[in-house]
Design a protein around this motif. Structure first.
Motif, PDB file in Angstrom:
ATOM      1  N   LYS A  55      -9.603  -2.129 -11.006  1.00  0.00           N
ATOM      2  CA  LYS A  55      -9.773  -3.262 -10.087  1.00  0.00           C
ATOM      3  C   LYS A  55      -9.539  -4.584 -10.814  1.00  0.00           C
ATOM      4  O   LYS A  55      -8.843  -5.470 -10.319  1.00  0.00           O
ATOM      5  CB  LYS A  55     -11.169  -3.231  -9.463  1.00  0.00           C
ATOM      6  N   THR A 108      -9.263  -3.029  -1.746  1.00  0.00           N
ATOM      7  CA  THR A 108      -8.249  -1.990  -1.909  1.00  0.00           C
ATOM      8  C   THR A 108      -8.804  -0.806  -2.684  1.00  0.00           C
ATOM      9  O   THR A 108      -8.693   0.342  -2.253  1.00  0.00           O
ATOM     10  CB  THR A 108      -7.005  -2.564  -2.626  1.00  0.00           C
ATOM     11  N   ALA A 117      -5.167  -6.401   5.764  1.00  0.00           N
ATOM     12  CA  ALA A 117      -4.931  -7.415   4.736  1.00  0.00           C
ATOM     13  C   ALA A 117      -4.147  -8.594   5.291  1.00  0.00           C
ATOM     14  O   ALA A 117      -4.404  -9.740   4.937  1.00  0.00           O
ATOM     15  CB  ALA A 117      -4.185  -6.801   3.551  1.00  0.00           C
ATOM     16  N   ILE A 164      -4.615  -0.526   6.128  1.00  0.00           N
ATOM     17  CA  ILE A 164      -5.005  -1.503   5.106  1.00  0.00           C
ATOM     18  C   ILE A 164      -4.043  -2.690   5.130  1.00  0.00           C
ATOM     19  O   ILE A 164      -4.459  -3.842   5.009  1.00  0.00           O
ATOM     20  CB  ILE A 164      -5.045  -0.881   3.700  1.00  0.00           C
ATOM     21  N   PHE A 188       0.812  -1.211   0.000  1.00  0.00           N
ATOM     22  CA  PHE A 188       0.000   0.000   0.000  1.00  0.00           C
ATOM     23  C   PHE A 188       0.849   1.267   0.000  1.00  0.00           C
ATOM     24  O   PHE A 188       0.448   2.274  -0.568  1.00  0.00           O
ATOM     25  CB  PHE A 188      -0.997  -0.057   1.157  1.00  0.00           C
ATOM     26  N   TYR A 195      -9.106  -8.870  -2.288  1.00  0.00           N
ATOM     27  CA  TYR A 195      -8.062  -7.866  -2.062  1.00  0.00           C
ATOM     28  C   TYR A 195      -8.166  -6.693  -3.042  1.00  0.00           C
ATOM     29  O   TYR A 195      -8.040  -5.537  -2.647  1.00  0.00           O
ATOM     30  CB  TYR A 195      -6.663  -8.485  -2.123  1.00  0.00           C
ATOM     31  N   ALA A 232      -2.076   3.318   4.488  1.00  0.00           N
ATOM     32  CA  ALA A 232      -1.292   2.148   4.073  1.00  0.00           C
ATOM     33  C   ALA A 232      -1.098   1.178   5.236  1.00  0.00           C
ATOM     34  O   ALA A 232      -1.218  -0.039   5.068  1.00  0.00           O
ATOM     35  CB  ALA A 232       0.059   2.579   3.505  1.00  0.00           C
ATOM     36  N   THR A 258     -11.498   1.135  -0.648  1.00  0.00           N
ATOM     37  CA  THR A 258     -10.927   1.936   0.430  1.00  0.00           C
ATOM     38  C   THR A 258     -10.202   3.158  -0.120  1.00  0.00           C
ATOM     39  O   THR A 258     -10.346   4.269   0.406  1.00  0.00           O
ATOM     40  CB  THR A 258      -9.969   1.074   1.276  1.00  0.00           C
ATOM     41  N   TYR A 259      -9.427   2.970  -1.171  1.00  0.00           N
ATOM     42  CA  TYR A 259      -8.724   4.103  -1.763  1.00  0.00           C
ATOM     43  C   TYR A 259      -9.694   5.121  -2.356  1.00  0.00           C
ATOM     44  O   TYR A 259      -9.433   6.327  -2.312  1.00  0.00           O
ATOM     45  CB  TYR A 259      -7.688   3.653  -2.787  1.00  0.00           C
TER      46      TYR A 259
END
Length: 193
Positions: free
Chosen positions: A118, A151, A178, A174, A87, A147, A171, A154-155
């Protein structure tokens, strides 16, 4: 010589498209607009790309390849105990085009771009980690989807300004999630109200 000119023209087309994205609140950008901005004609555009979607895919692929390169330089694939490395690398990559990422995160009509990113991230996770893991193809697909989707989601919230924290804090959180999953939350002492 030709290869350098081809690369230069493709770069001009990509930069023209990305600059138009920053100026518009709609993904309705035409090939004519891109060609004019890149100072080429439409025929030249079609020598390099079949559609605008090809530009998006190429941009997403290049960003993902750059992310993987950065991870390899930090030995991420040899020692995945510090998932936050992934991250942090993603953060530094986004910083280079932060205004673009923030704009497309805040503009709902660009949601399709995030879906494409994605999918590319998921595909890359499968390609990169598939050989290293002794799990079924179905399990690998599910993990990669989990994942990649988590990701990106969230971003997107962070880029929109909905998560008031630094990129390093994001970072770390997350990365911990993760790596440890919900277990880390369950083992933390509960604060009393």
């Amino acid at each position: 010589m030709t290869d350098r000119r081809v690369q230069k023209t493709k770069q001009a087309i990509r930069e023209a498209y990305l600059s138009l994205i920053l100026e518009k609140d709609t993904p309705k950008i035409t090939i004519t607009e891109i060609a004019q901005r890149a100072n080429i004609d439409r025929k030249t555009f079609y020598l390099h790309y079949d559609s605008i979607a090809d530009i998006i895919h190429e941009f997403g692929r290049q960003e993902t390849e750059e992310l993987i390169l950065r991870l390899e330089q930090n030995d991420f694939f040899d020692d995945t105990s510090d998932v936050a490395v992934l991250f942090r690398a993603l953060n530094t990559l986004m910083e280079e085009n932060l205004q673009l990422y923030q704009h497309i995160a805040k503009t709902p009509s660009y949601a399709f771009l995030w879906g494409a990113i994605k999918d590319i991230l998921k595909e890359s996770l499968i390609e990169t980690m598939g050989e290293r893991l002794d799990i079924s193809k179905a399990e690998l697909e599910i993990c990669a989807e989990f994942y990649a989707a988590g990701t990106i989601s969230t971003y997107l919230e962070w880029l929109r300004g909905d998560l008031p924290m630094t990129d390093d804090e994001l970072a770390q959180i997350i990365g911990d999630t993760a790596y440890y999953g919900l277990q880390k939350l369950l083992t933390k002492p509960q604060e009393k109200a």
